[in-house]
Design a protein around this motif. Structure first.
Motif, mmCIF file in Angstrom:
data_model
loop_
_atom_site.group_PDB
_atom_site.id
_atom_site.type_symbol
_atom_site.label_atom_id
_atom_site.label_comp_id
_atom_site.label_asym_id
_atom_site.label_seq_id
_atom_site.Cartn_x
_atom_site.Cartn_y
_atom_site.Cartn_z
ATOM 1 N N ALA A 176 0.742 -1.354 -0.046
ATOM 2 C CA ALA A 176 -0.013 0.024 0.008
ATOM 3 C C ALA A 176 0.860 1.162 0.024
ATOM 4 N N GLU A 177 1.839 1.140 0.813
ATOM 5 C CA GLU A 177 2.708 2.284 0.737
ATOM 6 C C GLU A 177 3.514 2.607 -0.520
ATOM 7 N N ARG A 178 3.955 1.503 -1.147
ATOM 8 C CA ARG A 178 4.586 1.865 -2.541
ATOM 9 C C ARG A 178 3.715 2.362 -3.660
ATOM 10 N N TRP A 179 2.292 1.734 -3.656
ATOM 11 C CA TRP A 179 1.399 2.159 -4.530
ATOM 12 C C TRP A 179 1.119 3.567 -4.148
ATOM 13 N N ALA A 180 0.892 4.083 -3.019
ATOM 14 C CA ALA A 180 0.670 5.425 -2.575
ATOM 15 C C ALA A 180 1.763 6.338 -3.198
ATOM 16 N N ALA A 181 2.866 6.161 -3.082
ATOM 17 C CA ALA A 181 4.086 6.826 -3.290
ATOM 18 C C ALA A 181 4.131 6.866 -4.924
ATOM 19 N N ALA A 182 3.692 5.731 -5.380
ATOM 20 C CA ALA A 182 3.685 5.721 -6.946
ATOM 21 C C ALA A 182 2.599 6.543 -7.644
ATOM 22 N N GLU A 183 1.499 6.599 -6.693
ATOM 23 C CA GLU A 183 0.410 7.674 -7.374
ATOM 24 C C GLU A 183 0.785 9.117 -7.169
ATOM 25 N N PHE A 184 1.246 9.122 -6.327
ATOM 26 C CA PHE A 184 1.650 10.866 -5.921
ATOM 27 C C PHE A 184 2.908 11.084 -6.973
ATOM 28 N N GLU A 185 3.638 10.270 -7.403
ATOM 29 C CA GLU A 185 4.476 10.437 -8.746
ATOM 30 C C GLU A 185 3.741 10.432 -9.758
ATOM 31 N N ALA A 186 2.839 9.966 -10.230
ATOM 32 C CA ALA A 186 2.214 9.832 -11.239
ATOM 33 C C ALA A 186 1.447 11.150 -11.684
ATOM 34 N N ILE A 187 0.863 11.763 -10.218
ATOM 35 C CA ILE A 187 0.110 13.036 -10.398
ATOM 36 C C ILE A 187 1.357 14.051 -10.586
ATOM 37 N N SER A 188 2.567 14.022 -9.937
ATOM 38 C CA SER A 188 3.635 14.782 -10.208
ATOM 39 C C SER A 188 4.101 14.843 -11.607
ATOM 40 N N LYS A 189 4.210 13.645 -12.298
ATOM 41 C CA LYS A 189 4.581 13.706 -13.664
ATOM 42 C C LYS A 189 3.474 14.470 -14.665
ATOM 43 N N ALA A 190 2.222 14.318 -14.279
ATOM 44 C CA ALA A 190 1.247 14.977 -14.877
ATOM 45 C C ALA A 190 1.329 16.587 -14.897
ATOM 46 N N CYS A 191 1.828 17.050 -13.781
ATOM 47 C CA CYS A 191 1.975 18.568 -13.634
ATOM 48 C C CYS A 191 3.615 18.965 -13.688
ATOM 49 N N GLY A 192 4.469 18.017 -14.641
ATOM 50 C CA GLY A 192 5.626 18.819 -15.011
ATOM 51 C C GLY A 192 6.543 18.622 -13.688
ATOM 52 N N GLY A 193 6.286 17.687 -12.817
ATOM 53 C CA GLY A 193 7.184 17.578 -11.741
ATOM 54 C C GLY A 193 6.875 18.568 -10.543
ATOM 55 N N CYS A 194 5.771 18.848 -10.325
ATOM 56 C CA CYS A 194 5.485 19.709 -9.473
ATOM 57 C C CYS A 194 5.363 19.343 -7.796
ATOM 58 N N LEU A 195 5.371 18.029 -7.838
ATOM 59 C CA LEU A 195 5.369 17.179 -6.584
ATOM 60 C C LEU A 195 6.666 16.813 -6.152
ATOM 61 N N GLU A 196 7.090 17.058 -4.771
ATOM 62 C CA GLU A 196 8.200 16.384 -4.312
ATOM 63 C C GLU A 196 7.661 15.094 -3.576
ATOM 64 N N VAL A 197 8.066 14.017 -3.767
ATOM 65 C CA VAL A 197 7.350 12.843 -2.977
ATOM 66 C C VAL A 197 8.591 12.320 -2.094
ATOM 67 N N GLN A 198 8.084 12.278 -0.878
ATOM 68 C CA GLN A 198 9.090 11.713 0.327
ATOM 69 C C GLN A 198 8.207 10.875 1.085
ATOM 70 N N VAL A 199 8.903 9.935 1.674
ATOM 71 C CA VAL A 199 8.617 8.951 2.445
ATOM 72 C C VAL A 199 9.451 8.820 3.911
ATOM 73 N N PRO A 200 9.306 9.869 4.706
ATOM 74 C CA PRO A 200 10.229 9.821 5.895
ATOM 75 C C PRO A 200 9.757 8.663 6.853
#
Length: 456
Positions: free
Chosen positions: A68-92
Motif C-alpha cells: 500500500a505504501e509503495r502504491w501510494a507513493a507511485a500514485e503521487f509520482e504519477a500526479i507529479s509527472k502529469a504536472c511537470g514534476g510539481c510534487l516532491e514525493v518523500q517517505v520519511p
C-alpha cells in the motif's frame, strides 16, 4: 476587495456584517474537478491489499502495508509527472516500539509536497491515515479493508493532490498518507517531526479521518453535514500563558478554532459548489475519548483540525469481518457514500486553495482599551497583504459577525468597549483572498513555538 479605511480610522459599532463574497471562478473550477469515480477507484485499490495493518507484510507486492505504501507513493509520482514534476514525493520514516508495536518497526508518512511560489515556508497540510485494523489492534494478518477508516481520508488526500497540482499558490501544499495511526498516532508524529525538521510554518493541518459514511449506528442518515473538531486552548500553552488567557479570554480562539471558523464560513459561501454540505464545528479536539493524527501536529504547536463524517457507524469501524445474528460487521466498501465523500473532498480542496492563495495570518496582534469607550487593535505588516480586516463578535457568538477593512496595521474601533467583545484581524490580498482570523496575544497566534533545546 471592499473599500479600505485609513490606519487608525474610527470604526463604529453599527457597522454592518461583511457582504457575501462574489462568485469565485477558481474555487468553482476546483470543486467541479473532483471526480467521484477516482475516489472510488482509490478506495477499491486500498481495499485490495487485504490488510494495511502497520505491522503487516512489507515485502509482498500485493498484500499488506508495504504494498500500500509503495502504491501510494507511485500514485503521487504519477500526479507529479502529469504536472511537470510539481510534487516532491518523500517517505520519511521513524522506528517505534510501544504498547501496540512490541518489536522495533518502521512507520512512514507518504508525502507529496507542492512548493509555494512566493511563500514556500508557509505550509497547508491535508492528511489521512493509510493503515487499517480489525477488532484486535495487534491482529496484522486478518483482512482489514479499512474502506472508510481511513481509505476514505486517503482518497480525499490523493484527489486533492490531483486537482490542486494543476494550480500554483504562494504557500506550499502538503498531501500526506500516514501509517501507524491505529498503533498510536505514529504517522502523525512522523509528519509533525518532519515539519519541524524542515522548518515549516504550518498554518493548517486538515486531518481527514472517517469521511465517507452517511448511515449512523442509530439508523440516522446524514448527507448534508460534516464535523470539524478543533482544540480550544493550545496543547503547547505554558502555565503563564494559561493564566493570562483565563483572565482575558482565548479559550475558544486558538488558531485551530479560528481555522475551523474559516472552513465553516467558506462552506457557507460555497454552498452551491458543495451541494449544500454544511460544516458543524465541534469545540473539542476529537471525538470523546478518541483521537487522530492531528493530535501530534497540535503537540508541536501547529494549527490542526479533524474532519470527519456527521454520523458514525461503529459496526463498520475496527471490526472483524463477520455476520452475527443478522448483524453485519466490518469496514467494507459498501459502507462508503461516494457522492458524500466527493462533497467532503471538495470542501478540503477549496479550503486548501483559499488558505494557500491568501496572505499569511497576521502576527503580533494586540488590543488596547482598558477603561476606555474605544478599542485599539494593532499588528505587524504581512508580506503580500493589500490590506487587513478587523473583526469583532459578542463573546458568546460562534462566528465573527462584524468587520471593517483598514489599509495599515492598526485601527481604533470607536464606541466598541474592549470588555464586551472578542477581537481579531485577518490579512487580505488584492483579489480579496483572506487569511484566517487571528485572536490577540499568544492564545490566538498562528506562530508555532520553537522546538525545545536538545538535551546534552
Amino acid at each position: 476587495m471592499r473599500a479600505i479605511l485609513a490606519a487608525g480610522a474610527a470604526v463604529l459599532l453599527t457597522a454592518a456584517p461583511a457582504a457575501a463574497d462574489p462568485p469565485d471562478a477558481q474555487l468553482s473550477a476546483i470543486a467541479r474537478s473532483v471526480d467521484e469515480a477516482r475516489l472510488r477507484a482509490t478506495i477499491e485499490k486500498l481495499v485490495s491489499f487485504g490488510t494495511r495493518h502497520t505491522l503487516s507484510d512489507r515485502a509482498s507486492p500485493t498484500r499488506g502495508i508495504g504494498a500500500a505504501e509503495r502504491w501510494a507513493a507511485a500514485e503521487f509520482e504519477a500526479i507529479s509527472k502529469a504536472c511537470g514534476g510539481c510534487l516532491e514525493v518523500q517517505v520519511p520514516k521513524q522506528t517505534f516500539t510501544g504498547k501496540r508495536v512490541p518489536t522495533p518497526s518502521e512507520v512512514g508518512a507518504i508525502l507529496a509536497i507542492q512548493r509555494g511560489t512566493s511563500d514556500p515556508d508557509r505550509v497547508i497540510v491535508i492528511s489521512g491515515h493509510i493503515d487499517s485494523r480489525v477488532s484486535d489492534p495487534m491482529n496484522a494478518t486478518s483482512d482489514a479493508p479499512g474502506a472508510n477508516d481511513d481509505a476514505s481520508g486517503v482518497a480525499a488526500v490523493m484527489e486533492a493532490a490531483r486537482v490542486l497540482s494543476r494550480y500554483k499558490f504562494p504557500a506550499t501544499l502538503v498531501f500526506a498518507a500516514l501509517e501507524g495511526e491505529e498503533q498510536g498516532l505514529l504517522g502523525g508524529k512522523v509528519l509533525a517531526d518532519f515539519a519541524v525538521q524542515r522548518g515549516w510554518k504550518v498554518e493548517a493541518n486538515l486531518n481527514n479521518d472517517i469521511v465517507g459514511n452517511t448511515h449512523g449506528q442509530s439508523g440516522v442518515v446524514v448527507r448534508d453535514r460534516v464535523r470539524v473538531f478543533s482544540e480550544g486552548t493550545k496543547s503547547v500553552e505554558t502555565a503563564e500563558q494559561a493564566s493570562q488567557r483565563r483572565y482575558n479570554g482565548g479559550e475558544v480562539d486558538s488558531p485551530s478554532r479560528n481555522l475551523a471558523r474559516f472552513i465553516d464560513a467558506l462552506a457557507d459561501r460555497q454552498a452551491a459548489n458543495l451541494g449544500g454540505l454544511d460544516v458543524m464545528m465541534v469545540y473539542r479536539t476529537d471525538r470523546y475519548g478518541r483521537g487522530g493524527d492531528q493530535v501530534e501536529m497540535l503537540a508541536k504547536g501547529f494549527p490542526a483540525v479533524r474532519v470527519t463524517e456527521a454520523a458514525e457507524h461503529y459496526d463498520r469501524q475496527h471490526q472483524d469481518l463477520l455476520t452475527e445474528n443478522g448483524r453485519v460487521y466490518g469496514d467494507t466498501i459498501d459502507g462508503v457514500d461516494f457522492p458524500y465523500l466527493a462533497r467532503v473532498t471538495r470542501l478540503n480542496a477549496m479550503t486548501m486553495a483559499a488558505l494557500a492563495r491568501a496572505p499569511a495570518p497576521p502576527e503580533g496582534v494586540k488590543i488596547e482599551g482598558a477603561v476606555s469607550p474605544d478599542t485599539r487593535i494593532s499588528w505587524m505588516p504581512v508580506a503580500g497583504a493589500a490590506g487587513y480586516r478587523v473583526h469583532w463578535r459578542g463573546t458568546t457568538e460562534p462566528q465573527w459577525s462584524q468587520s471593517r477593512d483598514v489599509a495599515e496595521t492598526s485601527a481604533t474601533l470607536q464606541g466598541v468597549v474592549i470588555d464586551d467583545w472578542f477581537f481579531g484581524v485577518s490579512s487580505v490580498a488584492a483579489d480579496g483572498a483572506q487569511s484566517p482570523v487571528v485572536f490577540p496575544g499568544l492564545a490566538g497566534s498562528f506562530v508555532s513555538p520553537p522546538p525545545p533545546p536538545k538535551q546534552p
